[in-house]
Structure formats: structure tokens, C-alpha cells
Design a protein around this motif. Structure first.
Motif, mmCIF file in Angstrom:
data_model
loop_
_atom_site.group_PDB
_atom_site.id
_atom_site.type_symbol
_atom_site.label_atom_id
_atom_site.label_comp_id
_atom_site.label_asym_id
_atom_site.label_seq_id
_atom_site.Cartn_x
_atom_site.Cartn_y
_atom_site.Cartn_z
ATOM 1 N N ASP A 165 0.831 -1.208 0.000
ATOM 2 C CA ASP A 165 0.000 0.000 0.000
ATOM 3 C C ASP A 165 0.862 1.253 0.000
ATOM 4 N N ILE A 168 2.328 1.738 -3.516
ATOM 5 C CA ILE A 168 1.345 2.295 -4.441
ATOM 6 C C ILE A 168 1.085 3.764 -4.129
ATOM 7 N N GLU A 169 1.015 4.090 -2.844
ATOM 8 C CA GLU A 169 0.812 5.486 -2.455
ATOM 9 C C GLU A 169 1.963 6.364 -2.947
ATOM 10 N N ASP A 177 -2.378 5.709 -10.031
ATOM 11 C CA ASP A 177 -3.182 5.141 -8.965
ATOM 12 C C ASP A 177 -2.970 3.630 -8.961
ATOM 13 N N ARG A 178 -3.684 2.916 -8.084
ATOM 14 C CA ARG A 178 -3.469 1.467 -7.968
ATOM 15 C C ARG A 178 -3.680 0.752 -9.300
#
Length: 273
Positions: A165, A168-169, A177-178
Motif C-alpha cells: 500500500d 502504491i501510495e 493510482d493502484r
């Protein structure tokens, strides 16, 4: 097993990898700076180097580099078209600006200014090559599973010493984005499978590993980091696996360039930049 694509391909791959080392160019170039104490090309160091050189590490409005960074106001949208598929201005800037930052850091040590014209061409050619390889993988029906994508994502995160996470951030700063991150990984894995299908698996011989290590040691010595032969770098046995992986990556990059050039000769490519 394939041990190489020839000396010329290996030399050419240095420039190739600097622009697009793999299909997931944005991930490879920007994601490698997501975090981690051992991150040699991380965002913090890039920012610090940019500040020291009087440059901003962040793009200004409309994607233009602020302060003394590159002037990207004349970059068109799209930058190029490959068999009807557009390569957008945003895609170009994601790679170009990250590479400019890295080359600016090198310029501080060498005293040589960044050749923006050459970097523009390398970035454009690299993105065109990546698109051609992706299209060829699709044409051959090469696919990757969700499990493979998730495993690769976990690998990116682990190498950067962050959670998936958090990784990805961190890519949000590159406009991903994801879904976009997963799409980049999907493309990267499909191209890697394409190269393996075309050329086989790459290996690094002991002689190649030793030569690559010696080159790094000499470069370190030239920059004042130690004597040639390993004085400024860890002993070879401590970093053999990393050096071997780098050699294999260089060979894969050379194969990527070789195949993309073959594909480009029969492709409909229009460059606007």
C-alpha cells in the motif's frame, strides 16, 4: 541458456536502460525511490541533490519543471503514435523528468550539463520501443495472471522496504493510482515473457560478473571513493548476487532494444517531438 547478445548490445543497453529499462518504465525509474534506508536512488536523495543544484525536484504547473530544471513547455500531446496507439505527454514526462533528476545528480559529480536533447530522444525512443514490445506480446497471446502481478508488486515493495500500500501510495506522485500501477506491472511482466520466449533465459558468467564488479570499482576510484580492485566497494563475494543480477538485467535490456528495433522497422510510427 543465453549468456549474452554481444558486446555492442550490452554497451547500447546502458543508454536504453536509462530511459526505459522495462515495460514498467515508470515503476522501474520512479518506484525504485519509494523508500528504504538502502535506497541509493531514492526520492529523498533526489530531492536533496536537486536542492543543492538549485533545481526543484517537483514539476511545476502543467508538468513543466520549475526553477532551473528542463523546459517542457513545448512537449506535444501526444508525443508519438505507434501503430495507432498514442504515447501521451504525461507518459513522456513521467520518465523524462525522473531521468533528468538522476542525470542532474550525476552532473554534479562530472561537471557536465545534462544533454536535454539527447535525453528527450532516448525517452521517446524508449517509450516507442516499450509500446512495440507490449503490442508484440499481445499479438502473441502472452498473458500474466493476477497472482503473478501481485507477486511482482510485493517484490517492488519489499525491495523498497515498504508495504504494498505504501509503495502504491508513493507512486501517486508519478500520477499513478493502484489500477495504473498494476497495469504497468502487467505490461512489464508480459514483455519479460516475450523476451524470454524470443531469446531464452539470460545468465551471467563468473567472468562477466568479475568484469562488471571491476568496472564499478574503477568508477568508484575515479570518483574518489576508493582504489580500483575493490578498495571503495564491498568485496565481490558480498555483492556477487547483486552484480550478477545487474549483468542479467543489462543483457535483457540489450535484447529488448534489439527486438524493438526489429519491430520498429515494420511498424507505423509517428513522432511529434
Amino acid at each position: 541458456m543465453r549468456t549474452g547478445t554481444g558486446r555492442s548490445a550490452t554497451r547500447r543497453s546502458t543508454a536504453w536502460r536509462s530511459a526505459v529499462a522495462a515495460a514498467g518504465a515508470v515503476l522501474v525509474l520512479a518506484g525504485c525511490g519509494a523508500g528504504g534506508d538502502d535506497d541509493e536512488g531514492g526520492a529523498a536523495e533526489t530531492q536533496a541533490a536537486a536542492e543543492q543544484s538549485g533545481q526543484s525536484a517537483e514539476p511545476g504547473p502543467d508538468g513543466e519543471q520549475s526553477a532551473d530544471g528542463p523546459d517542457t513547455s513545448d512537449i506535444p500531446d501526444p508525443v508519438a503514435e505507434v501503430n495507432g496507439t498514442e504515447i501521451s505527454r504525461d507518459e513522456f514526462l513521467s520518465v523524462f523528468e525522473n531521468q533528468y533528476q538522476q542525470m542532474s545528480m550525476q552532473a554534479q559529480m562530472t561537471g557536465q550539463p545534462v544533454d536535454e536533447a539527447q535525453l528527450r530522444k532516448l525517452t521517446t525512443d524508449g517509450l516507442i520501443g516499450t509500446e512495440l514490445l507490449t503490442q508484440e506480446a499481445t499479438k502473441r497471446g502472452i498473458e500474466v495472471s493476477d497472482d503473478e502481478i501481485q507477486a511482482e508488486l510485493a517484490g517492488f515493495a519489499e525491495r523498497n522496504q515498504v508495504s504494498t500500500d505504501e509503495f502504491i501510495e508513493s507512486m501517486g506522485g508519478q500520477g499513478l493510482d493502484r489500477e495504473a500501477v498494476l497495469d504497468q506491472i502487467d505490461k512489464q511482466l508480459r514483455v519479460q515473457k516475450l523476451i524470454a520466449e524470443e531469446y531464452g533465459e539470460f545468465e551471467a558468467s563468473d567472468a562477466e560478473v568479475e568484469a562488471a564488479y571491476e568496472q564499478v570499482a574503477q568508477q568508484q576510484a575515479m570518483s574518489g571513493g576508493g582504489a580500483a580492485g575493490g578498495g571503495g566497494v564491498p568485496p565481490l563475494e558480498q555483492v556477487r548476487d547483486q552484480v550478477a543480477e545487474q549483468v542479467r538485467a543489462e543483457k535483457e535490456a540489450g535484447a529488448m532494444e534489439e527486438l524493438s528495433q526489429k519491430l520498429r522497422s515494420g511498424a507505423d510510427v509517428t513522432v511529434h517531438i
